[in-house]
Scaffold this active site. Structure first.
Site, PDB file in Angstrom:
ATOM      1  N   ASP A 213     -48.971 -19.247  39.762  1.00 54.86           N
ATOM      2  CA  ASP A 213     -48.310 -19.667  38.345  1.00 54.86           C
ATOM      3  C   ASP A 213     -49.292 -19.406  37.240  1.00 54.86           C
ATOM      4  O   ASP A 213     -50.291 -18.806  37.409  1.00 54.86           O
ATOM      5  CB  ASP A 213     -47.861 -20.993  38.558  1.00 54.86           C
ATOM      6  CG  ASP A 213     -46.316 -21.096  37.398  1.00 54.86           C
ATOM      7  OD1 ASP A 213     -46.538 -20.816  36.402  1.00 54.86           O
ATOM      8  OD2 ASP A 213     -45.437 -21.244  38.119  1.00 54.86           O
ATOM      9  N   HIS A 236     -49.970 -16.156  36.332  1.00 54.93           N
ATOM     10  CA  HIS A 236     -49.006 -16.018  35.110  1.00 54.93           C
ATOM     11  C   HIS A 236     -49.668 -15.705  33.882  1.00 54.93           C
ATOM     12  O   HIS A 236     -49.043 -15.818  32.687  1.00 54.93           O
ATOM     13  CB  HIS A 236     -47.729 -16.877  35.372  1.00 54.93           C
ATOM     14  CG  HIS A 236     -46.710 -16.792  36.489  1.00 54.93           C
ATOM     15  ND1 HIS A 236     -45.672 -17.488  36.629  1.00 54.93           N
ATOM     16  CD2 HIS A 236     -46.627 -15.785  37.795  1.00 54.93           C
ATOM     17  CE1 HIS A 236     -45.245 -17.311  37.642  1.00 54.93           C
ATOM     18  NE2 HIS A 236     -45.787 -16.189  38.470  1.00 54.93           N
TER      19      HIS A 236
END
Length: 389
Positions: A213, A236
């Site tokens: 993430d 991310h």
């Protein structure tokens, strides 16, 4: 060489503590066993009670070895403002998942905490499998939480395979993270590296993060943050948001992200807000000296964030985004749109500044593109792809 120098530093400090009037507490002396099986939580709590309760600077020492800790909740205020935790070994989380009400190691209401070295192994594989299978999973555990504390230093810490967030900085001020290493597989869901919320004066420097993430995420109420010398990937990217998901969230301001490298991440430098009408703001953000290597969305502001298209389709974000600058951002984009400003119709982005942007699409035959919606700003220097502001 760096590992040897860090070990030498820890040894020197430990010897210094042991030979002066400062108090030093080894968790082994309180019953901890380095067998990776015997629960050392009680021993850790006893060592913390002794160190926190000492009127003079105190140290907790975790020697080489693997120590299973079911949960560690360490609370102040302490009688001294120089409580230090030196870790030469590895702390192991429970092998199952969802224990500890969302938190594994937590420090709260502490002023003057320092954590040096060591490894936290969150053993999050079972939780990831549960989420991947879309089962009814318990709350994922954050490996390390700094809550409602101030003047905190975390140096040389390694965090592996957290169930959820690796590190959470919540309601705190004066927190510095230096030379940390944070890793989880890129397919591990919601394993943000460092999450900051309702906190100010946070510094993250010379740290390597690769997770499933955001490498670093900044939530509501984050202010006066410096992020520098970060290598991010997989993951991310470095994100502000998501914001505006609930009514009354405080804004984000005075953020500097400098000298970062993003490797194959889903996003690069991102700001995202829900497509809800709730008020808020993001302002005074500087992104400077960033290198992108095959990043899907190198520069992106998304004010239409609405996963699952639930409760927000067709609405307009009420978050006002202003005074956001990007300077010396270069490298390669894995998608054609390398610069995307998809802003709110009711609260357009204003004061966006682009300077010396050099982003190319991986396909040499197709130029990179920019996309703008409700965005206003200025440009200077060489801008590639051509600006749509």
């Amino acid at each position: 060489m760096k590992s040897f120098l860090l070990l030498l530093l820890l040894l020197l400090v430990f010897v210094s503590f042991s030979t002066t009037t400062n108090a030093a507490y080894n968790i082994v002396d309180f019953g901890a066993k380095a067998d990776g099986k015997t629960d050392a939580a009680a021993a850790f709590r006893k060592a913390w009670a002794a160190a926190c309760g000492a009127a003079k600077p105190a140290m907790i020492y975790v020697p080489v070895g693997r120590f299973f800790v079911s949960q560690g909740l360490f609370q102040g205020p302490c009688k001294n403002n120089a409580t230090r935790v030196f870790i030469d070994g590895t702390l192991l989380a429970p092998p199952g998942y969802g224990g500890g009400a969302g938190m594994w190691i937590k420090f709260q209401y502490v002023d003057g905490l320092s954590i040096y070295g060591g490894t936290l192994d969150g053993r999050g594989q079972a939780m990831w499998a549960c989420k991947t299978a879309k089962l009814r999973c318990p709350t994922a555990v954050t490996s390390l939480t700094i809550s409602k504390s101030k003047n905190v230093l975390i140096r040389g810490l390694t965090s592996l395979n957290s169930e959820g967030f690796h590190m959470s900085i919540y309601g705190s001020s004066g927190v510095t993270v230096l030379r940390a290493k944070i890793f989880a597989p890129d397919e591990s869901p919601n394993t943000d590296g460092i999450h900051i919320q309702l906190s100010s004066s946070v510094t993250i420097v010379n740290t390597t993060i690769g997770t499933g993430d955001d490498c670093i995420s900044m939530g509501a109420g984050t202010a006066n943050v410096r992020i520098q010398g970060i290598t991010c990937g997989p993951g991310h990217g470095i994100s502000i948001g998501s914001l505006g998901g609930v009514l009354g969230d405080p804004g984000v301001e005075n953020i500097t992200v400098k000298s970062v490298v993003l490797l194959g991440t889903q996003n690069g430098l991102r700001i995202k807000t829900w497509g809800n009408p709730y008020d808020g703001y993001v302002r005074g953000v500087v992104f400077q000296h960033a290198i992108m290597k095959k990043v899907q969305n190198p520069i992106v502001i998304d004010q239409n964030y609405c996963p699952g298209r639930v409760n927000c389709p067709g609405q307009s974000s009420g978050i006002k985004i202003s005074n956001i600058s990007y300077a010396d951002v270069r490298g390669s984009s894995a998608t054609k749109v390398a610069v995307k400003f998809d802003c709110s119709a009711s609260k357009p982005c204003v004061g966006i500044a682009l300077q010396d942007i050099k982003l190319t699409y991986m396909s040499s035959s197709t130029p990179a593109q920019s996309f703008c919606n409700n965005a206003k700003g200025s440009i200077s220097g060489v801008i590639n792809p051509p600006s749509c502001l």
